[in-house]
Write a protein that holds these residues in place. Structure first.
Motif, PDB file in Angstrom:
ATOM      1  N   SER A 179      77.096 -60.036  36.322  1.00 40.14           N
ATOM      2  CA  SER A 179      76.782 -59.657  35.117  1.00 40.14           C
ATOM      3  C   SER A 179      76.338 -60.661  34.075  1.00 40.14           C
ATOM      4  CB  SER A 179      77.314 -58.194  34.826  1.00 40.14           C
ATOM      5  OG  SER A 179      78.697 -58.332  34.770  1.00 40.14           O
ATOM      6  N   GLN A 180      77.423 -61.012  34.365  1.00 41.04           N
ATOM      7  CA  GLN A 180      76.904 -62.279  33.106  1.00 41.04           C
ATOM      8  C   GLN A 180      77.606 -63.743  33.747  1.00 41.04           C
ATOM      9  OE1 GLN A 180      80.277 -60.575  31.194  1.00 41.04           O
ATOM     10  NE2 GLN A 180      81.860 -60.617  32.423  1.00 41.04           N
ATOM     11  N   THR A 181      77.488 -64.344  32.761  1.00 44.09           N
ATOM     12  CA  THR A 181      77.477 -65.965  33.316  1.00 44.09           C
ATOM     13  C   THR A 181      78.960 -66.492  32.752  1.00 44.09           C
ATOM     14  OG1 THR A 181      76.655 -66.875  31.300  1.00 44.09           O
ATOM     15  CG2 THR A 181      75.356 -66.852  33.178  1.00 44.09           C
ATOM     16  N   HIS A 219      68.949 -63.673  31.954  1.00 43.68           N
ATOM     17  CA  HIS A 219      69.288 -65.461  31.735  1.00 43.68           C
ATOM     18  C   HIS A 219      69.897 -65.061  30.606  1.00 43.68           C
ATOM     19  CE1 HIS A 219      65.631 -65.471  34.438  1.00 43.68           C
ATOM     20  NE2 HIS A 219      66.831 -66.607  35.327  1.00 43.68           N
ATOM     21  N   GLN A 220      71.269 -65.734  31.246  1.00 41.82           N
ATOM     22  CA  GLN A 220      72.041 -65.953  29.547  1.00 41.82           C
ATOM     23  C   GLN A 220      72.605 -67.713  29.815  1.00 41.82           C
ATOM     24  OE1 GLN A 220      75.568 -63.807  30.616  1.00 41.82           O
ATOM     25  NE2 GLN A 220      75.237 -62.220  29.587  1.00 41.82           N
ATOM     26  N   CYS A 221      73.307 -68.001  28.671  1.00 42.90           N
ATOM     27  CA  CYS A 221      73.877 -69.159  28.707  1.00 42.90           C
ATOM     28  C   CYS A 221      75.399 -69.650  28.030  1.00 42.90           C
ATOM     29  CB  CYS A 221      73.000 -70.279  27.895  1.00 42.90           C
ATOM     30  SG  CYS A 221      74.044 -71.614  28.434  1.00 42.90           S
ATOM     31  N   PHE A 262      87.809 -61.277  27.347  1.00 41.88           N
ATOM     32  CA  PHE A 262      88.139 -62.619  28.242  1.00 41.88           C
ATOM     33  C   PHE A 262      88.499 -63.736  25.965  1.00 41.88           C
ATOM     34  CE2 PHE A 262      84.131 -62.882  27.035  1.00 41.88           C
ATOM     35  CZ  PHE A 262      83.085 -61.590  28.068  1.00 41.88           C
ATOM     36  N   THR A 263      87.951 -62.891  25.390  1.00 43.16           N
ATOM     37  CA  THR A 263      88.463 -63.584  24.249  1.00 43.16           C
ATOM     38  C   THR A 263      89.632 -63.801  23.456  1.00 43.16           C
ATOM     39  OG1 THR A 263      86.765 -62.840  23.368  1.00 43.16           O
ATOM     40  CG2 THR A 263      86.512 -65.410  24.195  1.00 43.16           C
ATOM     41  N   GLU A 264      89.962 -64.447  22.572  1.00 46.64           N
ATOM     42  CA  GLU A 264      90.617 -63.814  21.664  1.00 46.64           C
ATOM     43  C   GLU A 264      91.276 -64.274  20.029  1.00 46.64           C
ATOM     44  OE1 GLU A 264      91.907 -60.038  20.785  1.00 46.64           O
ATOM     45  OE2 GLU A 264      92.925 -60.619  18.454  1.00 46.64           O
ATOM     46  N   GLY A 288      77.922 -63.801  21.511  1.00 48.39           N
ATOM     47  CA  GLY A 288      78.950 -63.233  21.763  1.00 48.39           C
ATOM     48  C   GLY A 288      79.702 -64.703  21.674  1.00 48.39           C
ATOM     49  N   CYS A 289      81.475 -64.639  20.951  1.00 51.36           N
ATOM     50  CA  CYS A 289      82.141 -65.950  21.064  1.00 51.36           C
ATOM     51  C   CYS A 289      83.449 -65.356  21.137  1.00 51.36           C
ATOM     52  CB  CYS A 289      81.976 -66.993  20.653  1.00 51.36           C
ATOM     53  SG  CYS A 289      81.530 -66.966  18.445  1.00 51.36           S
ATOM     54  N   GLY A 290      84.706 -66.236  21.483  1.00 52.47           N
ATOM     55  CA  GLY A 290      86.152 -66.378  20.740  1.00 52.47           C
ATOM     56  C   GLY A 290      86.909 -67.266  21.158  1.00 52.47           C
ATOM     57  N   PHE A 312      81.776 -68.843  24.789  1.00 50.84           N
ATOM     58  CA  PHE A 312      80.623 -68.073  23.794  1.00 50.84           C
ATOM     59  C   PHE A 312      79.198 -67.732  25.216  1.00 50.84           C
ATOM     60  CE2 PHE A 312      80.359 -72.660  23.435  1.00 50.84           C
ATOM     61  CZ  PHE A 312      78.255 -73.206  23.659  1.00 50.84           C
ATOM     62  N   GLY A 313      78.084 -66.846  24.415  1.00 47.05           N
ATOM     63  CA  GLY A 313      77.202 -66.430  25.357  1.00 47.05           C
ATOM     64  C   GLY A 313      76.315 -66.145  24.592  1.00 47.05           C
ATOM     65  N   PHE A 314      75.116 -66.485  25.360  1.00 49.65           N
ATOM     66  CA  PHE A 314      74.675 -65.481  24.628  1.00 49.65           C
ATOM     67  C   PHE A 314      72.954 -65.572  26.323  1.00 49.65           C
ATOM     68  CE2 PHE A 314      75.064 -70.271  22.996  1.00 49.65           C
ATOM     69  CZ  PHE A 314      72.816 -70.685  23.814  1.00 49.65           C
TER      70      PHE A 314
HETATM   71  N1  DAH Z   1      79.907 -62.471  28.673  1.00 56.20           N
HETATM   72  C1  DAH Z   1      79.097 -61.439  27.365  1.00 56.20           C
HETATM   73  C2  DAH Z   1      78.196 -60.525  28.375  1.00 56.20           C
HETATM   74  O1  DAH Z   1      77.181 -60.530  29.183  1.00 56.20           O
HETATM   75  C3  DAH Z   1      78.699 -62.741  26.422  1.00 56.20           C
HETATM   76  C4  DAH Z   1      79.957 -63.297  25.607  1.00 56.20           C
HETATM   77  C5  DAH Z   1      80.477 -63.195  24.610  1.00 56.20           C
HETATM   78  C6  DAH Z   1      80.624 -64.499  26.498  1.00 56.20           C
HETATM   79  C7  DAH Z   1      82.032 -63.253  24.759  1.00 56.20           C
HETATM   80  C8  DAH Z   1      81.332 -65.241  26.255  1.00 56.20           C
HETATM   81  C9  DAH Z   1      82.370 -64.816  25.430  1.00 56.20           C
HETATM   82  O2  DAH Z   1      81.950 -66.497  26.632  1.00 56.20           O
HETATM   83  O3  DAH Z   1      83.557 -65.510  24.473  1.00 56.20           O
HETATM   84  O4  DAH Z   1      77.892 -59.558  26.892  1.00 56.20           O
END
Ligand code: DAH
Length: 345
Positions: A179-181, A219-221, A262-264, A288-290, A312-314
């Motif tokens: 559901s996410q990369t 798709h995500q990166c 997964f980020t803080e 999203g990122c962290g 990060f992911g978008f």
């Molecule tokens: N995986 C998250 C999502 O699908 C997006 C994301 C957020 C990826 C924060 C990250 C992150 O690597 O640090 O909504």
């Protein structure tokens, strides 16, 4: 009986020689290879052969059948070629190289453009499987069993006996469609030692009903950097560089506090552009990122006291829709040449 086989292939060639239509072709094919054709007759005769002879004759019949199939396939392709020539007319030579090649799908072009920008600042592309397990997609990313995204309402599970044994540090597991990369963060860290600097574009899946802004397949990166002494400044400057390269010098970004398991700390990233249709000058959320959570480092065997990092992911469709002013995500998957042609160079 032996010479019958060679004769049969020769006979087929002779019959096919006089064929110039599909109907004619099918008739000859049925005479030889059909359920009451000549090969079938040979097979019936085979049944009455002696026990010693049977294996040898069986082999001959099979060879003969394979030969016939080759002869028929060749004829079919010749027939299709000559039909094509009839349609095209004498002035078109289909063996000439094509003048105009196809173009990349806009989502592929976006992924290539992104990879090229990140490549310039030292990132490489890492890819991961689309069929995943719960551990890679959730547990290792500090999303425990109570996390709502894991529910079958959102995640696509494979049902039945399909379970994997013994993946990294875990027992039996369910297969899911990722559901996410972010899964590729885990796979990369397990496979390699820091420092790491990767992006991972790819397909993701959620149990969404399709409408103008949702698709069960999108798709995500993802991005991940692990090194010593990494800070939020590194994260922000890399994203600032990336978005300026992608969208132009006038692009500004901002961070807002957010939450991801997964980020803080975690952030939501917005960008704005002075001219972007209806959204000109407005902050638009895109990523999203962290900073990588210490529990994620522990899950992959990295010492959280030694290593630091950001992720990060978008969403690629979302970004492409904003960039190109596409207002319906479904257009990306309908394969309508009128839509796709607009992105061809
Ligand atoms: N995986 C998250 C999502 O699908 C997006 C994301 C957020 C990826 C924060 C990250 C992150 O690597 O640090 O909504």
């Amino acid at each position: 009986m032996d010479h019958n086989f060679e004769e049969l292939v020769e006979q087929a060639k002779v019959h096919l020689g006089g064929v110039s239509t599909h109907a004619g072709f099918e008739k000859v094919k049925a005479d030889f290879l059909g359920p009451s054709g000549k090969i079938k007759t040979l097979l019936t005769m085979l049944a009455s052969a002696s026990k010693e002879e049977k294996p040898r004759l069986g082999k001959l019949v099979n060879n003969c059948k394979a030969c016939l199939e080759g002869v028929f396939a060749e004829k079919l392709s010749a027939l299709e070629d000559s039909e094509l020539l009839d349609v095209l007319g004498p002035e078109i030579d289909p063996s000439m190289p094509i003048a105009k090649r196809g173009a990349l799908h806009p989502l592929s072009a976006m992924q290539e453009a992104m990879a090229e920008i990140f490549h310039r600042i030292g990132f490489t592309v890492a890819l991961g499987p689309e069929v995943e397990t719960v551990w890679y997609c959730y547990d290792a990313l500090n999303m425990d069993e109570s996390h709502p995204a894991r529910d079958a309402i959102d995640t696509l599970y494979f049902h039945g006996d399909l379970r994997v044994k013994n993946v990294a540090k875990h027992g039996d597991e369910d297969y899911i469609l990722r559901s996410q990369t972010s899964t590729v963060q885990i796979r990369t860290m397990l496979a390699e030692k820091p420092p790491l600097r990767i992006i991972s574009p790819g397909r993701t899946f959620r149990r969404d009903t399709m409408d103008a802004t949702h698709s069960a397949n999108f798709h995500q990166c993802e991005g991940l950097v692990v090194d010593e002494n990494i800070s939020v400044v590194d994260l922000k400057s890399v994203l600032d560089f990336f978005f300026k390269e992608l969208l132009g010098e006038k692009c500004e970004i901002r961070f807002r506090p957010s939450f991801f398991p997964f980020t803080e700390p975690s952030f939501e990233m917005d960008f704005r552009l002075p001219s972007m249709g209806k959204l000109s000058g407005q902050w638009v959320e895109v990523a999203g990122c962290g900073m990588v959570h210490s529990k994620v480092f522990s899950a992959v065997g990295y010492d959280p006291n030694m290593w630091s990092g950001y992720a990060f992911g978008f969403g690629i469709e979302r970004l492409a829709m904003l960039m190109y002013g596409v207002d319906d995500i479904r257009l990306f998957y309908q394969n309508d040449a009128r839509f796709l042609r607009q992105f061809a160079a």
